[in-house]
Design a protein around this motif. Sequence first.
Motif: not given
Length: 189
Positions: A66, A70, A74
Amino acid sequence: MYSENQRIIITGGPGSGKSTLLNSLRAKGYPTAAEAGRAIIRDQVAIGGNALPWKDREAFAGLMLNWELRSWHEAAQSETPFFFDRGLPDIVGYLTLCNLPVPPHMKRATELFRYAHTVFIAPPWEDIYVQDTERKQSFGEAVQTYHAMAEAYGRCGYNLIRLPLCGPEERAEIILSSLYDRHHHGEPS
């Protein structure tokens, strides 16, 4: 722009100078993504969680997945190289090192969410290796981790460049020069 995919990974075993190198790149103005493992360990210890390498390795790997996804997203808006302290293939290497199966969704993540083809790997460096609250591995385990990461990145189709044993500033210059040279000569990164 350096290349279409500017997500640059720095990997290797624990205690090989990756985080110090990332700090040097950040000081030069480049965006960076922190290592998932250390942050997850700190958070899990703080909340009394079980997703820790010495408790539930599968849950720990799930949280790393996870985190890395992310971080990958980003980096999408970056107009300069975006440097990662490890990436998705590190999770594959971690599970393999622990003799745990790599779930199909994790393998799929490494196929779908790609980084720049060239990955920089920091070799084991006994002179700077230090154990601490989050890093409980022995130096021998750090060496095994290095080899597991090198194998995982190779299996995922990345080209590895081994960083020399030198200071973070020199390592940063080697990486930046390499990126510039490939871009300048039109080679794929």
